[in-house]
Every structure is written in structure tokens, then in C-alpha cells.
Scaffold this motif. Structure first.
Motif, PDB file in Angstrom:
ATOM      1  N   UNK A 114     -16.058  10.054  -4.310  1.00 61.77           N
ATOM      2  CA  UNK A 114     -17.073   9.053  -3.981  1.00 61.77           C
ATOM      3  C   UNK A 114     -16.674   8.403  -2.745  1.00 61.77           C
ATOM      4  N   UNK A 115     -15.284   8.820  -2.339  1.00 60.62           N
ATOM      5  CA  UNK A 115     -14.819   7.982  -1.208  1.00 60.62           C
ATOM      6  C   UNK A 115     -14.023   6.950  -1.503  1.00 60.62           C
ATOM      7  N   UNK A 116     -13.761   6.480  -2.683  1.00 60.21           N
ATOM      8  CA  UNK A 116     -12.900   5.455  -2.902  1.00 60.21           C
ATOM      9  C   UNK A 116     -11.432   5.873  -2.905  1.00 60.21           C
ATOM     10  N   UNK A 117     -10.639   4.907  -2.593  1.00 56.89           N
ATOM     11  CA  UNK A 117      -9.200   5.182  -2.473  1.00 56.89           C
ATOM     12  C   UNK A 117      -8.797   4.640  -4.022  1.00 56.89           C
ATOM     13  N   UNK A 118      -7.721   5.892  -4.535  1.00 60.89           N
ATOM     14  CA  UNK A 118      -7.081   5.451  -5.519  1.00 60.89           C
ATOM     15  C   UNK A 118      -5.575   5.241  -5.495  1.00 60.89           C
ATOM     16  N   UNK A 119      -5.072   4.604  -6.594  1.00 61.59           N
ATOM     17  CA  UNK A 119      -3.578   4.656  -6.613  1.00 61.59           C
ATOM     18  C   UNK A 119      -2.804   6.001  -6.684  1.00 61.59           C
ATOM     19  N   UNK A 138       1.329   0.170   6.692  1.00 63.85           N
ATOM     20  CA  UNK A 138       0.723   0.912   5.582  1.00 63.85           C
ATOM     21  C   UNK A 138      -0.558   0.469   5.218  1.00 63.85           C
ATOM     22  N   UNK A 139      -1.236   1.811   4.674  1.00 69.13           N
ATOM     23  CA  UNK A 139      -2.705   1.320   3.880  1.00 69.13           C
ATOM     24  C   UNK A 139      -2.682   2.018   2.676  1.00 69.13           C
ATOM     25  N   UNK A 140      -2.809   1.296   1.720  1.00 67.73           N
ATOM     26  CA  UNK A 140      -2.740   1.851   0.220  1.00 67.73           C
ATOM     27  C   UNK A 140      -4.105   1.262  -0.694  1.00 67.73           C
ATOM     28  N   UNK A 141      -4.209   1.990  -1.772  1.00 69.86           N
ATOM     29  CA  UNK A 141      -5.048   1.518  -2.577  1.00 69.86           C
ATOM     30  C   UNK A 141      -4.942   0.303  -3.094  1.00 69.86           C
ATOM     31  N   UNK A 142      -5.955  -0.439  -3.673  1.00 70.17           N
ATOM     32  CA  UNK A 142      -5.828  -1.876  -4.272  1.00 70.17           C
ATOM     33  C   UNK A 142      -4.843  -1.909  -5.253  1.00 70.17           C
ATOM     34  N   UNK A 152       9.938  -5.035   1.770  1.00 68.90           N
ATOM     35  CA  UNK A 152       9.953  -6.297   2.805  1.00 68.90           C
ATOM     36  C   UNK A 152       9.907  -5.540   4.065  1.00 68.90           C
ATOM     37  N   UNK A 153       9.501  -6.148   5.164  1.00 67.09           N
ATOM     38  CA  UNK A 153       9.255  -5.878   6.366  1.00 67.09           C
ATOM     39  C   UNK A 153       8.189  -4.751   6.561  1.00 67.09           C
ATOM     40  N   UNK A 154       7.190  -4.532   5.846  1.00 68.56           N
ATOM     41  CA  UNK A 154       5.995  -3.776   5.868  1.00 68.56           C
ATOM     42  C   UNK A 154       4.781  -4.743   5.935  1.00 68.56           C
ATOM     43  N   UNK A 155       3.771  -4.470   6.863  1.00 71.05           N
ATOM     44  CA  UNK A 155       2.521  -5.230   6.866  1.00 71.05           C
ATOM     45  C   UNK A 155       1.368  -3.990   5.991  1.00 71.05           C
ATOM     46  N   UNK A 156       1.123  -4.405   4.966  1.00 69.20           N
ATOM     47  CA  UNK A 156       0.424  -3.596   4.107  1.00 69.20           C
ATOM     48  C   UNK A 156      -1.164  -4.086   4.057  1.00 69.20           C
ATOM     49  N   UNK A 157      -2.037  -2.946   4.108  1.00 66.95           N
ATOM     50  CA  UNK A 157      -3.524  -3.215   3.916  1.00 66.95           C
ATOM     51  C   UNK A 157      -3.941  -2.559   2.794  1.00 66.95           C
ATOM     52  N   UNK A 158      -5.132  -3.169   2.249  1.00 71.05           N
ATOM     53  CA  UNK A 158      -5.844  -2.391   1.158  1.00 71.05           C
ATOM     54  C   UNK A 158      -7.164  -2.382   1.551  1.00 71.05           C
TER      55      UNK A 158
END
Length: 515
Positions: A114-119, A138-142, A152-158
């Protein structure tokens, strides 16, 4: 021709590989998709997921010739770790999004149909490797947000789904930045030795085991508190170093234990107690493609407790001896070879007889049954156990009694730390790599540089002459003797230290071994 590139991370065991995903699109009358760098089956499954995820996100998969490459090729990769990177490069090459904002960013998520991001499992070691390679985003699932925040030292988005990510790249949506994990507070309390009314001998054996990292066997009837004793061993061991904590946390991440709303770096030596019904693959690791992490690796830098050891299937327990020798799990399936670190301290527990009578007087087993019961434990594993302790059943405990409390785990742990420090200084000064006395090879302790005076080892020599211990048992007793000497502040083992070590090795009372 359209072109785009993104970055993912592939994990083979604990080894992380930074993977560049590239896509080129060429207008042609014969549209087709070629994916190289992934196993054929994985490529087909990934294409199916990406097509469906794009369609259900109101995004299009190009009706042209699409060539996708993963570099370096990852033939060992099984699963969906590159899903998000594949989808984004396809959109970028088609000109539907601008991927410039993803420079220095790794994409780590599985795509749902369905296009959702999964862990994904293993996000913590993957991001640790990405940081070491110079990536800062980084971009990761919620559901991976909590463990990603530990790096540490990483800007991570969900982001919740592929459509939201595309809208963000268009400048039409905001995505959530993961807040860094708060500074670690005090370590959580572990079961305290002071609460356990066991004998001084059992306490001393546990302290020696902790100080030298020695494997041990506890023999006692139901109610002898073998499990409670084993559970208190991690509380006597030093807290993990920063490097060890990162390594252990990474292993638990690979198993998927950090997925969810809460995740913490593992600072204490872990404790694993698998059930005797476990399979070899679940215990050691393996399964499909040899990538499943077993219970043994989850005890790395900590304690592996094997309760009711005689009841374990022999093939399962036999699989442990190589781990005890090498400190790692080695798995081979076809052309795939994977190694997981597994430096464990083993505690075996067993009843003295098959009937598990609460006291010797209540036992109706024949002598041969009693001897044969403990003989059911894998000999290859039992030979690597340094000390044995025979425990009586604990009497009934009454609330409010004035029974004096024993020493706390904190007090014993202080002596253990001092003994380990003494051993570390000794072996480091000699230019040797060993962290504790358990790891020292027997021939080293018998070499001219470390050989003890004949008077000091007289008791051990007598036990060999009377065939009460083997040559291997003699080496184990020497290791124990050095640990006891470290606990007692001796520069080298004395006659009393060796006698106490032989007593612990045999599980018999050859004299006083308490401090």
C-alpha cells in the motif's frame, strides 16, 4: 535518458555494506525492467513491491526501459532492505521527484504493497555503519525511530508512506525529525545477591566464576535456586564498555528486539535462558539463508543459562562447543558464510538425578541412574566447564525472619572488578590479548614463564596421579587458581589457591575455599 541514485545499507550477519542504488530510464518501444546486483528471486519480489507501492501512492512506474543496479552487488542480501531506495531512484530517474535533498542520506525501510514504510531489523548497526562511512542522515519507518535515535551524529527522519516522502521532496509536506535519545541514566537494578539465602560456598563459587569469566555447572534438586543464582551473575560482571554496548545493542537490533516505541542501548551484560525444547537453528542461528540470529548470539558479552541440561537434545547442546572455543557463531548454508560474535559465559544447571527428589533421602534412583543422568550432558560442552557446585535445597523461607542478609551484588562486584583489572594488567604487561583468565590457553600457564612452583601445584598433581582430574581438568584448575589469586590479592597462586581451585573444579570439598 533519466538517471538517479540513492543509498541503502545491506547487512550480512553483523557486516554492513553501503549500497549505491542507481536507476537509468530509456524511452523504448519494448519497456522492460532489469535489476542487477540482487539475487534473482529478491529482485523479482522487490520489483513487485515497488510497483504496487507506487501505484497505491498515486505515483507511476515508468512504462519505459528501466535499468536498476545495486553496487556493490549483494548476493547475500535476502529481504527488503533496499525497497525504499529502489522506489525513490525510480521516481528520481523518471523526473517525478528531485533526489538532491537526499545527498548524504541513507534510505532504510521496507515498502508495504500500500506504499507504507515498514520497520526493518538491524537499523541500529546499519546506521552505525553509515555514520562511519560519512553519512549524516537517514530516513526510516516510524517503528525504527527509537533505535535510530540511539545512533549519535545522525539526523533521522521518519515518514509514514512513500506518498508523504514524495510530497516532502516536492516541498509540499513536512516530515518528522527523530529527537536524539536522552543521555543514559543510571543502569536499571538487577537481582541482588543479598536477597538469596545460599551457602557461603555457592557465593564464593559465583564470585570466582564472575571474576575469571569461568563457565560453571550448578547441580541441585528443585528448590536449590539454580535459576536465581544464574540470574544474579550479570549483576556481578562489569558494565559493558561503550564499544561492547554498541556491539551487543546491534545484535539485539538484528533480532528485531528494538523495533517499536521504546529502545535502549544495552549497557548491562545480557542474560539469555532458552528453553530445552529449542531447535538448533533457533539456538545457534541459521534458518533460511543462514541469517536468523540465534539465542546464543543474544547472550554475547553476557550469560547463557542452560537449565535442565541433561534434558536438552544432544545435537542442540553439542552445537555449543565450537562457540565456547571461538567466541563466535559460524553458520554456513551453501555458499553463504556468516559469523556472529558470541563471547558468552555459560552456566549449566541440572538436578542430581532423573526423579528430581527434593532431598537425597527421598530419591529412589539407582546409582547407575544418578551417574548416567549427568552423563547425558554433552561431553564436549561439559569438558569446557571450569567449576562445579553442588547445592542443597533451600529450606522454607518465612517473611519477617531475622535471617541476616548476605553481601550485596554491589559489594561482590567491586571485588570482581578489582580481580579482573589485576588479570587485565598482568596479561597486558605480558603482551597478551586475553581479557580474563578463562581465555588463557592451558599450555601458556604451564610454560616456563608462568609455571607455578611444585609445592604450589602439589594438590593438583596428586589429583592427576589418582586420576581424579584429567590433563584438561588440570589446566582448568590452573585458570581457576589464577582467578582466586587475583581475588585474594596474590601476585601468583599459592598452594591454598590451587587447592581451592581443584575443589571448585571437582565440585567437592577438598578444604576451605572461602575467603
Amino acid at each position: 535518458m533519466g538517471y538517479s541514485r540513492t543509498t541503502a545499507v545491506a547487512l550480512t550477519g553483523t557486516d554492513a555494506t553501503i549500497v549505491t542504488v542507481e536507476t537509468a530510464i530509456v524511452a523504448t518501444a519494448d519497456p522492460k525492467v532489469r535489476i542487477s546486483g540482487l539475487p534473482e528471486t529478491v529482485a523479482e519480489q522487490a520489483q513487485t513491491r515497488v510497483r504496487s507501492a507506487l501505484a497505491n501512492s498515486s505515483l507511476r512506474f515508468p512504462d519505459q526501459e528501466v535499468t536498476i543496479t545495486c553496487n556493490p552487488a549483494t548476493p547475500g542480501l535476502v529481504g527488503s532492505a533496499t525497497d525504499l531506495a529502489l522506489a525513490v531512484t525510480v521516481l528520481g530517474a523518471a523526473g517525478d521527484i528531485d533526489t538532491a535533498a537526499l545527498s548524504g542520506t541513507v534510505l532504510l525501510a521496507e515498502l508495504g504493497l500500500d506504499g507504507s514504510l515498514r520497520a526493518l531489523p538491524g537499523v541500529y548497526p546499519a546506521l552505525t555503519a553509515a555514520r562511519a562511512a560519512g553519512f549524516d542522515g537517514a530516513i526510516v519507518a516510524a517503528d525504527n525511530a527509537a533505535e535510530a535515535a540511539l545512533v549519535e551524529g545522525m539526523t533521522v527522519f521518519t515518514v509514514p508512506d512513500l506518498a508523504t516522502l514524495a510530497a516532502w521532496l516536492w516541498g509540499q509536506a513536512e516530515i518528522t525529525s527523530v529527537q536524539p535519545a536522552p543521555a543514559a541514566g543510571p543502569l536499571p537494578a538487577l537481582p541482588d545477591l543479598a536477597d538469596l539465602p545460599i551457602s557461603a560456598r555457592a557465593r564464593w563459587a559465583l564470585e570466582v566464576a564472575a571474576a575469571g569469566g569461568h563457565h560453571m555447572l550448578l547441580v541441585g534438586p528443585p528448590g536449590a535456586a539454580t535459576t536465581a543464582i544464574a540470574e544474579r551473575l550479570p549483576g556481578l560482571l562489569p558494565a559493558l564498555t561503550a564499544e561492547a554496548a554498541e556491539e551487543v545493542t546491534g545484535l539485539h537490533s538484528l533480532r528485531g528486539r528494538l523495533i517499536g516505541s521504546e529502545a535502549n542501548r544495552i549497557e548491562h551484560p545480557p542474560f539469555a535462558a532458552p528453553h530445552h525444547s529449542i531447535t538448533t537453528a533457533s539456538f545457534i542461528g541459521g534458518g533460511a539463508g543462514a541469517r536468523v540470529l540465534g539465542e546464543v548470539a543474544l547472550a554475547h558479552r553476557g550469560v547463557l543459562f542452560i537449565d535442565e541440561a541433561p534434558d536438552w537434545p544432544l545435537p542442540v547442546l553439542d552445537s555449543l562447543w565450537q562457540v565456547l572455543e571461538s567466541g563466535e557463531v559460524r553458520i554456513r548454508r551453501g555458499d553463504t558464510r556468516i559469523a556472529y560474535p558470541a563471547d558468552v559465559q555459560l552456566v549449566l544447571a541440572a538436578a542430581p538425578c532423573p526423579c528430581r527428589a527434593a532431598s537425597p533421602g527421598a530419591c529412589r534412583c539407582r546409582g547407575s541412574q544418578r551417574r548416567g543422568y549427568l552423563a547425558q550432558i554433552s561431553r564436549s560442552v561439559l569438558n569446557r566447564v571450569d567449576l562445579r557446585v553442588h547445592l542443597p535445597a533451600l529450606g522454607p523461607l518465612t517473611e519477617g525472619t531475622d535471617r541476616p542478609r548476605g553481601e550485596s551484588s554491589e559489594m561482590v562486584a567491586a571485588r570482581v572488578a578489582a580481580a579482573r583489572a589485576a588479570a587485565a594488567v598482568r596479561w597486558s604487561a605480558a603482551g597478551e590479548p586475553w581479557r580474563c583468565n578463562r581465555d588463557v590457553p592451558g599450555p601458556i600457564l604451564r610454560s616456563p614463564a608462568w609455571r607455578l612452583p611444585d609445592e604450589a601445584v602439589a594438590v593438583a598433581h596428586q589429583l592427576i596421579r589418582t586420576e581424579r582430574i584429567t590433563a584438561r581438568g588440570y589446566d582448568r584448575a590452573l585458570k581457576l587458581a589464577w582467578t582466586i589469586a587475583d581475588l585474594r590479592g596474590h601476585e601468583e597462586p599459592t598452594r591454598d589457591d590451587v587447592a581451592a581451585a581443584a575443589s571448585l573444579r571437582l565440585g567437592l570439598d577438598l578444604g576451605s575455599e572461602e575467603q
